[in-house]
Enzyme design. Structure first.
Site, PDB file in Angstrom:
ATOM      1  N   HIS A   8       0.833  -1.210   0.000  1.00 39.68           N
ATOM      2  CA  HIS A   8       0.000   0.000   0.000  1.00 39.68           C
ATOM      3  C   HIS A   8       0.868   1.260   0.000  1.00 39.68           C
ATOM      4  O   HIS A   8       0.556   2.230  -0.705  1.00 39.68           O
ATOM      5  CB  HIS A   8      -0.947   0.006   1.206  1.00 39.68           C
ATOM      6  CG  HIS A   8      -1.850  -1.180   1.254  1.00 39.68           C
ATOM      7  ND1 HIS A   8      -2.496  -1.591   2.405  1.00 39.68           N
ATOM      8  CD2 HIS A   8      -2.217  -2.069   0.282  1.00 39.68           C
ATOM      9  CE1 HIS A   8      -3.217  -2.673   2.139  1.00 39.68           C
ATOM     10  NE2 HIS A   8      -3.057  -2.977   0.867  1.00 39.68           N
ATOM     11  N   HIS A  51      -9.380  -2.005  -4.799  1.00 40.30           N
ATOM     12  CA  HIS A  51      -8.256  -2.318  -3.908  1.00 40.30           C
ATOM     13  C   HIS A  51      -7.298  -3.325  -4.542  1.00 40.30           C
ATOM     14  O   HIS A  51      -6.080  -3.215  -4.367  1.00 40.30           O
ATOM     15  CB  HIS A  51      -8.717  -2.839  -2.546  1.00 40.30           C
ATOM     16  CG  HIS A  51      -7.546  -3.035  -1.635  1.00 40.30           C
ATOM     17  ND1 HIS A  51      -6.956  -1.991  -0.958  1.00 40.30           N
ATOM     18  CD2 HIS A  51      -6.793  -4.129  -1.357  1.00 40.30           C
ATOM     19  CE1 HIS A  51      -5.901  -2.435  -0.298  1.00 40.30           C
ATOM     20  NE2 HIS A  51      -5.779  -3.734  -0.522  1.00 40.30           N
ATOM     21  N   ASP A 106      -3.369  -2.746  -5.047  1.00 39.50           N
ATOM     22  CA  ASP A 106      -2.317  -3.718  -4.725  1.00 39.50           C
ATOM     23  C   ASP A 106      -1.385  -3.925  -5.915  1.00 39.50           C
ATOM     24  O   ASP A 106      -0.162  -3.984  -5.762  1.00 39.50           O
ATOM     25  CB  ASP A 106      -2.934  -5.073  -4.352  1.00 39.50           C
ATOM     26  CG  ASP A 106      -3.395  -5.144  -2.903  1.00 39.50           C
ATOM     27  OD1 ASP A 106      -2.987  -4.293  -2.088  1.00 39.50           O
ATOM     28  OD2 ASP A 106      -4.160  -6.077  -2.582  1.00 39.50           O
ATOM     29  N   HIS A 147      -0.813 -10.776  -5.316  1.00 39.74           N
ATOM     30  CA  HIS A 147       0.575 -10.347  -5.110  1.00 39.74           C
ATOM     31  C   HIS A 147       1.582 -11.258  -5.807  1.00 39.74           C
ATOM     32  O   HIS A 147       2.520 -10.794  -6.450  1.00 39.74           O
ATOM     33  CB  HIS A 147       0.892 -10.296  -3.616  1.00 39.74           C
ATOM     34  CG  HIS A 147       0.052  -9.339  -2.848  1.00 39.74           C
ATOM     35  ND1 HIS A 147      -0.059  -8.010  -3.179  1.00 39.74           N
ATOM     36  CD2 HIS A 147      -0.730  -9.516  -1.753  1.00 39.74           C
ATOM     37  CE1 HIS A 147      -0.877  -7.418  -2.319  1.00 39.74           C
ATOM     38  NE2 HIS A 147      -1.292  -8.302  -1.451  1.00 39.74           N
TER      39      HIS A 147
END
Length: 305
Positions: free
Chosen positions: A79, A238, A242, A265
């Site tokens: 973030h 969001h 990321d 991720h």
């Protein structure tokens, strides 16, 4: 020319570590041109530095974590890294006195505010961009992510959650990157999780700092946070946030289009590694004129609401 950027002043804040639940002090320091983005653990002796580099990312289980050869780590960098990307910061020292960046409210917005408090200093060295020259794709089962050439930084991200609270028509987002767009449309989107997963993880001494203050929490039927969502597509927004943070682990703005389906991720990092490993897939570029830049960064003295 488009110049590299750092901070004008040192800024500091405190927050809670998502995994430890403990207080963390975060300090952001200006850095000289061509330093890059350095994450630093100050609670170990001597302090340990982690350069922003896709190869430093060795754990993507619940967040993006940087781990060195001795097993020293800094977790939950994505973030803050997204905020650095959004504000176009090239050179910075990020210090924490704990194994993780504080989670703050679960979005990038508090970090954007912190960077604005510090102010942006332009440096008399050209900003180096990574330009995508050919398509590169990485797949994992039905999940995939790819880069294709594009004169700008465009993102096309889709998630797939079969949940009553996640609207089916709010699971895809197209975003043409700019500082202003990032701050206004992306930075405030919070991380999210399911109550059953959080309860299990906390029983394993993980996400001890997780709460309604720093995440959207769902049960099998609804959103449990009293205030609800910040905007209708906060979930996919969001995940895109990321991805911005994960892709900025190369330390440079990318000129190309990023497309992804159910990426996270790990997949974001694998794609970035695959691009950089292929010398024919990308090239360095700089810009002599601000007007020539395909990526719009905020003016250094501009505060973005």
């Amino acid at each position: 020319m488009i110049r590299q950027r750092t901070l004008k002043e040192i800024v500091k804040t405190t927050g809670v570590g998502l995994h430890s639940g403990r207080k963390v002090t975060l300090t952001l320091r200006p850095a000289a041109a061509n330093t890059g983005i350095i994450y630093r653990r100050t609670d170990v002796n001597p302090p340990v530095d982690f350069p922003a580099d896709p190869a430093s990312v060795r754990d993507t289980m619940l967040c993006t974590a940087l781990v060195n050869d001795e097993g020293v780590r800094i977790s939950t960098v994505e973030h803050l890294n997204a905020a650095l990307a959004g504000m176009g910061i090239d050179n910075i020292i990020v210090e924490v006195d704990a194994p993780e960046i504080p989670i703050m409210d679960g979005s990038a917005s508090p970090f954007v505010y912190l960077l604005q408090q510090a102010g942006i200093e332009t440096q008399n060295v050209p900003k180096r961009f990574i330009r995508i020259k050919k398509p590169v794709r990485f797949e994992d089962g039905d999940k995939w992510a790819e880069f294709v050439p594009f004169n700008g930084f465009r993102m096309d991200f889709e998630i797939e959650f079969n949940h009553p609270a996640i609207e089916s028509d709010e699971q895809r987002l197209l975003f043409d990157f700019s500082s202003q767009g990032f701050v206004r449309e992306i930075s405030r989107a919070r991380t999210f999780g399911f109550m059953r997963d959080i309860e299990y993880l906390q029983s394993q001494n993980l996400v001890l700092g997780g709460s309604f203050d720093n995440a959207i929490v769902l049960d099998d039927y609804r959103i449990l946070n009293e205030e609800g969502l910040r905007f209708d597509n906060e979930f996919v927004t969001h995940k895109l946030l990321d991805a911005i943070g994960d892709l900025y682990m190369c330390g440079h703005a990318i000129i190309g289009e990023f497309r992804a389906f159910k990426s996270g991720h790990g997949l974001n990092n694998q794609l970035l590694r695959a691009v950089l490993a292929d010398q024919e897939a990308w090239e360095w570029t700089t810009f002599e004129e601000e007007e020539g830049s395909p990526v719009a960064f905020a003016q250094p003295n501009m505060v973005l609401a």
